[in-house]
Scaffold this active site. Structure first.
Site, PDB file in Angstrom:
ATOM      1  N   ASP A   3      16.509 113.475   6.516  1.00 48.87           N
ATOM      2  CA  ASP A   3      16.994 112.354   5.708  1.00 48.87           C
ATOM      3  C   ASP A   3      17.573 112.853   4.387  1.00 48.87           C
ATOM      4  O   ASP A   3      17.425 112.187   3.351  1.00 48.87           O
ATOM      5  CB  ASP A   3      15.897 111.310   5.475  1.00 48.87           C
ATOM      6  CG  ASP A   3      16.475 109.983   4.963  1.00 48.87           C
ATOM      7  OD1 ASP A   3      17.704 109.783   5.083  1.00 48.87           O
ATOM      8  OD2 ASP A   3      15.708 109.170   4.433  1.00 48.87           O
TER       9      ASP A   3
ATOM     10  N   ASN B 289      26.060 105.294   7.625  1.00 48.79           N
ATOM     11  CA  ASN B 289      26.100 104.299   6.534  1.00 48.79           C
ATOM     12  C   ASN B 289      27.132 104.664   5.463  1.00 48.79           C
ATOM     13  O   ASN B 289      26.803 104.787   4.286  1.00 48.79           O
ATOM     14  CB  ASN B 289      24.703 104.078   5.925  1.00 48.79           C
ATOM     15  CG  ASN B 289      24.108 105.323   5.270  1.00 48.79           C
ATOM     16  OD1 ASN B 289      24.431 106.445   5.646  1.00 48.79           O
ATOM     17  ND2 ASN B 289      23.253 105.125   4.284  1.00 48.79           N
TER      18      ASN B 289
ATOM     19  N   LYS C 178      22.233 103.098  15.472  1.00 50.77           N
ATOM     20  CA  LYS C 178      21.282 102.961  14.381  1.00 50.77           C
ATOM     21  C   LYS C 178      21.068 101.506  13.982  1.00 50.77           C
ATOM     22  O   LYS C 178      22.024 100.770  13.730  1.00 50.77           O
ATOM     23  CB  LYS C 178      21.822 103.734  13.172  1.00 50.77           C
ATOM     24  CG  LYS C 178      21.087 103.499  11.887  1.00 50.77           C
ATOM     25  CD  LYS C 178      19.962 104.497  11.673  1.00 50.77           C
ATOM     26  CE  LYS C 178      19.191 104.164  10.419  1.00 50.77           C
ATOM     27  NZ  LYS C 178      18.576 105.319   9.801  1.00 50.77           N
TER      28      LYS C 178
ATOM     29  N   HIS D 132      12.179 108.761   9.776  1.00 49.24           N
ATOM     30  CA  HIS D 132      11.543 109.072   8.492  1.00 49.24           C
ATOM     31  C   HIS D 132      10.277 108.241   8.258  1.00 49.24           C
ATOM     32  O   HIS D 132      10.177 107.480   7.293  1.00 49.24           O
ATOM     33  CB  HIS D 132      12.508 108.921   7.307  1.00 49.24           C
ATOM     34  CG  HIS D 132      13.421 107.730   7.343  1.00 49.24           C
ATOM     35  ND1 HIS D 132      12.983 106.449   7.540  1.00 49.24           N
ATOM     36  CD2 HIS D 132      14.761 107.639   7.201  1.00 49.24           C
ATOM     37  CE1 HIS D 132      14.024 105.628   7.502  1.00 49.24           C
ATOM     38  NE2 HIS D 132      15.105 106.321   7.306  1.00 49.24           N
TER      39      HIS D 132
ATOM     40  N   HIS E   6      23.038 111.891  -3.797  1.00 49.57           N
ATOM     41  CA  HIS E   6      23.692 110.932  -4.706  1.00 49.57           C
ATOM     42  C   HIS E   6      24.050 111.707  -5.968  1.00 49.57           C
ATOM     43  O   HIS E   6      23.277 112.577  -6.394  1.00 49.57           O
ATOM     44  CB  HIS E   6      22.750 109.788  -5.079  1.00 49.57           C
ATOM     45  CG  HIS E   6      22.432 108.857  -3.946  1.00 49.57           C
ATOM     46  ND1 HIS E   6      23.281 107.837  -3.554  1.00 49.57           N
ATOM     47  CD2 HIS E   6      21.369 108.807  -3.111  1.00 49.57           C
ATOM     48  CE1 HIS E   6      22.737 107.182  -2.522  1.00 49.57           C
ATOM     49  NE2 HIS E   6      21.578 107.749  -2.232  1.00 49.57           N
TER      50      HIS E   6
ATOM     51  N   HIS F 247      18.366 113.719  11.381  1.00 47.77           N
ATOM     52  CA  HIS F 247      18.682 112.596  10.468  1.00 47.77           C
ATOM     53  C   HIS F 247      19.305 113.136   9.178  1.00 47.77           C
ATOM     54  O   HIS F 247      18.594 113.649   8.307  1.00 47.77           O
ATOM     55  CB  HIS F 247      17.424 111.791  10.136  1.00 47.77           C
ATOM     56  CG  HIS F 247      17.688 110.565   9.299  1.00 47.77           C
ATOM     57  ND1 HIS F 247      17.210 109.315   9.629  1.00 47.77           N
ATOM     58  CD2 HIS F 247      18.394 110.384   8.153  1.00 47.77           C
ATOM     59  CE1 HIS F 247      17.596 108.444   8.714  1.00 47.77           C
ATOM     60  NE2 HIS F 247      18.321 109.070   7.795  1.00 47.77           N
TER      61      HIS F 247
ATOM     62  N   ALA G   8      18.475 105.194  -4.012  1.00 44.35           N
ATOM     63  CA  ALA G   8      17.414 105.824  -3.224  1.00 44.35           C
ATOM     64  C   ALA G   8      17.999 106.982  -2.440  1.00 44.35           C
ATOM     65  O   ALA G   8      19.071 106.865  -1.860  1.00 44.35           O
ATOM     66  CB  ALA G   8      16.829 104.800  -2.256  1.00 44.35           C
TER      67      ALA G   8
ATOM     68  N   HIS H 101      22.476 112.503   6.038  1.00 42.62           N
ATOM     69  CA  HIS H 101      23.583 111.772   5.406  1.00 42.62           C
ATOM     70  C   HIS H 101      24.562 112.795   4.850  1.00 42.62           C
ATOM     71  O   HIS H 101      24.228 113.527   3.908  1.00 42.62           O
ATOM     72  CB  HIS H 101      23.068 110.894   4.264  1.00 42.62           C
ATOM     73  CG  HIS H 101      22.115 109.841   4.733  1.00 42.62           C
ATOM     74  ND1 HIS H 101      22.512 108.582   5.139  1.00 42.62           N
ATOM     75  CD2 HIS H 101      20.764 109.864   4.890  1.00 42.62           C
ATOM     76  CE1 HIS H 101      21.458 107.884   5.520  1.00 42.62           C
ATOM     77  NE2 HIS H 101      20.383 108.636   5.381  1.00 42.62           N
ATOM     78  N   LEU H 102      25.763 112.832   5.410  1.00 43.60           N
ATOM     79  CA  LEU H 102      26.753 113.806   4.936  1.00 43.60           C
ATOM     80  C   LEU H 102      27.789 113.178   4.013  1.00 43.60           C
ATOM     81  O   LEU H 102      28.617 113.877   3.454  1.00 43.60           O
ATOM     82  CB  LEU H 102      27.468 114.481   6.114  1.00 43.60           C
ATOM     83  CG  LEU H 102      26.640 115.446   6.953  1.00 43.60           C
ATOM     84  CD1 LEU H 102      27.509 116.069   8.041  1.00 43.60           C
ATOM     85  CD2 LEU H 102      26.005 116.538   6.100  1.00 43.60           C
ATOM     86  N   ARG H 103      27.753 111.836   3.895  1.00 45.83           N
ATOM     87  CA  ARG H 103      28.733 111.128   3.050  1.00 45.83           C
ATOM     88  C   ARG H 103      30.151 111.416   3.534  1.00 45.83           C
ATOM     89  O   ARG H 103      30.377 111.819   4.662  1.00 45.83           O
ATOM     90  CB  ARG H 103      28.556 111.492   1.563  1.00 45.83           C
ATOM     91  CG  ARG H 103      27.134 111.431   1.031  1.00 45.83           C
ATOM     92  CD  ARG H 103      26.438 110.122   1.282  1.00 45.83           C
ATOM     93  NE  ARG H 103      25.165 110.023   0.549  1.00 45.83           N
ATOM     94  CZ  ARG H 103      24.189 109.199   0.912  1.00 45.83           C
ATOM     95  NH1 ARG H 103      24.288 108.429   1.984  1.00 45.83           N
ATOM     96  NH2 ARG H 103      23.089 109.126   0.201  1.00 45.83           N
TER      97      ARG H 103
ATOM     98  N   HIS I 204      15.722 102.365  11.074  1.00 46.85           N
ATOM     99  CA  HIS I 204      15.200 102.382   9.709  1.00 46.85           C
ATOM    100  C   HIS I 204      14.110 101.316   9.722  1.00 46.85           C
ATOM    101  O   HIS I 204      14.393 100.124   9.685  1.00 46.85           O
ATOM    102  CB  HIS I 204      16.298 102.061   8.686  1.00 46.85           C
ATOM    103  CG  HIS I 204      15.770 102.120   7.281  1.00 46.85           C
ATOM    104  ND1 HIS I 204      16.049 103.147   6.432  1.00 46.85           N
ATOM    105  CD2 HIS I 204      14.921 101.295   6.620  1.00 46.85           C
ATOM    106  CE1 HIS I 204      15.408 102.954   5.288  1.00 46.85           C
ATOM    107  NE2 HIS I 204      14.726 101.837   5.379  1.00 46.85           N
TER     108      HIS I 204
ATOM    109  N   LEU J 225      14.025 105.880   0.221  1.00 46.69           N
ATOM    110  CA  LEU J 225      13.532 104.837   1.114  1.00 46.69           C
ATOM    111  C   LEU J 225      13.406 105.393   2.523  1.00 46.69           C
ATOM    112  O   LEU J 225      14.291 106.120   2.942  1.00 46.69           O
ATOM    113  CB  LEU J 225      14.475 103.627   1.092  1.00 46.69           C
ATOM    114  CG  LEU J 225      14.438 102.827  -0.215  1.00 46.69           C
ATOM    115  CD1 LEU J 225      15.546 101.789  -0.250  1.00 46.69           C
ATOM    116  CD2 LEU J 225      13.071 102.158  -0.413  1.00 46.69           C
TER     117      LEU J 225
HETATM  118  C1  NCD Z   1      19.595 106.873   2.323  1.00 49.58           C
HETATM  119  C2  NCD Z   1      20.981 106.963   1.689  1.00 49.58           C
HETATM  120  O1  NCD Z   1      21.081 107.257   0.498  1.00 49.58           O
HETATM  121  O2  NCD Z   1      21.968 106.781   2.417  1.00 49.58           O
HETATM  122  N1  NCD Z   1      18.618 106.798   1.275  1.00 49.58           N
HETATM  123  C3  NCD Z   1      17.317 107.124   1.382  1.00 49.58           C
HETATM  124  O3  NCD Z   1      16.585 106.918   0.408  1.00 49.58           O
HETATM  125  N2  NCD Z   1      16.814 107.669   2.473  1.00 49.58           N
HETATM  126  C4  NCD Z   1      19.530 105.717   3.239  1.00 49.58           C
HETATM  127  C5  NCD Z   1      18.332 105.716   4.153  1.00 49.58           C
HETATM  128  O4  NCD Z   1      18.188 106.556   5.036  1.00 49.58           O
HETATM  129  O5  NCD Z   1      17.484 104.825   3.983  1.00 49.58           O
HETATM  130 ZN    ZN Z   2      18.503 108.196   5.984  1.00 54.52          ZN
END
Ligand code: NCD
Ligand code: ZN
Length: 345
Positions: A248, A42, A100, A175, A252, A14, A264, A16-18, A137, A220
């Site tokens: 996860d 996302n 997802k 998560h 940011h 899991h 988050a 997030h690579l943006r 999620h 989150l």
């Molecule tokens: C994630 C995000 O920033 O994309 N944020 C997080 O707090 N985990 C989104 C997610 O996985 O809920």
């Molecule tokens: Zn996530």
């Protein structure tokens, strides 16, 4: 006292690579530690088609440093009007490894998510048929449900129903943050598994308010009470194949975290393995780390185990206060502290 940990190279289920500049800033932290990663869809706009996932996969691979071998595993972002045949095609063409479920507005970039689980039943039917895992999620987002109860309510209101209607569907409850989630996963069949993050093993909800509001511990699902953290630590280190690694990691920019309406997400990719090793050592369960990090995930997904071996040595890792990139700073998890383990490069 143990000085070295040798395990198969782990995967991160899991991440997030943006995209854009930030993708280039963060991807190699993950690629240095992990062989494969499940890439969250996302983005804005979300990754809802086979073409978009293929293009995103190319951008990721282009941003990976030379010499690193890293396989991004792509995920479809489910929407109310997702065409089940798009999912089937993406799976057949080897583009989608999973799909997802973001309940609409539950978290960052989830506005296009699913408003009612029944709206995606035709998609779930196809996924159960072809064996494509559903990643969830697991939070309801109704404003009348207390934020600390949203995961437990999701189990009652949504997951229980999905499991009854699609008993064969493979589901990763992502998560997880509560005792209830651990119990739910343990009491269901082998097709129900969960990922656990390094931060939910490490912090409880006090960390968000320690000495004032601390936005860098806000993510989150939100961290819960201490008893829940203890239940997660027990599950992760139990040796059960139902629990596996998913960081996860969710970067940011510092300004987006330290703001009146802070985002988050916790950026834990740079020292993810060192952080998990800390937990497993504290629980006297270093012998269970390889299963959690490198074996249970691939077995659940039906993928081969990685053959390469990595070594963590007992050597201080000093985590920087912040990481500075051309456009922005990002604060990593454990900023300013020292971890006892270091990943050998
Ligand atoms: C994630 C995000 O920033 O994309 N944020 C997080 O707090 N985990 C989104 C997610 O996985 O809920
Ligand atoms: Zn996530």
């Amino acid at each position: 006292m143990r000085q070295r940990i040798e395990i198969r190279r782990p995967d991160d289920w899991h991440v997030h690579l943006r995209d854009g500049d930030m993708l280039g800033d963060v991807v190699n932290y993950t690629a240095r530690q992990f062989a494969r990663a499940i890439i969250m869809p996302n983005l804005t706009p979300p990754v809802t088609t086979v073409d978009a996932a293929r293009a995103y996969r190319s951008r990721i691979l282009k941003a990976v440093e030379e010499g690193l071998v890293f396989t991004p595993l792509m995920v479809a972002y489910l929407t109310d009007d997702m065409d089940p045949e798009e999912i089937r095609r993406g799976a057949e063409e080897g583009v989608f490894t999973a799909a997802k479920l973001y309940p609409a507005n539950a978290t960052t970039n989830s506005a296009a998510g699913v408003t009612d689980i029944k709206k995606i039943y035709s998609v779930l039917r196809v996924m159960a048929e072809i064996g494509l895992p559903l990643l969830v999620h697991g939070e309801v987002n109704h404003s009348d449900v207390d934020i600390f109860d949203r995961e437990a309510r999701f189990i009652e209101d949504v997951l229980a129903l999905v499991i009854k209607d699609f008993p064969e569907l493979k589901i990763v409850f992502e998560h997880i943050t509560t005792e209830e989630a651990v119990e739910f996963v343990n009491s269901n069949g082998a097709n129900i598994a969960a990922t656990i993050t390094p931060h939910h093993l490490e912090i409880n909800r006090n960390a968000i308010f320690q000495g004032g509001i601390n936005p860098h511990n806000y993510c989150l699902p939100i961290a819960k009470r201490e008893k829940h953290r203890l239940a997660l630590r027990k599950a992760a280190t139990s040796g059960s194949s139902k629990f596996f690694l998913g960081t996860d990691t969710a970067p940011h920019p510092v300004a987006a975290k330290e703001s009146a309406c802070g985002c988050a997400g916790i950026f834990n990719a740079p020292y993810a393995l060192e952080s998990y090793a800390k937990t497993f050592e504290e629980e006297d369960a270093l012998d269970k780390l390889e299963g959690f990090a490198s074996e249970h995930g691939p077995r659940f997904y039906g993928l081969p185990l990685n053959e390469e071996i990595i070594i963590l040595e007992r050597k201080a890792s000093k985590v920087p206060e912040k990481l500075t990139f051309s456009g922005t700073d990002i604060i990593p998890f454990h900023a300013g502290s020292t971890l006892n383990w270091s990943l050998q490069s």
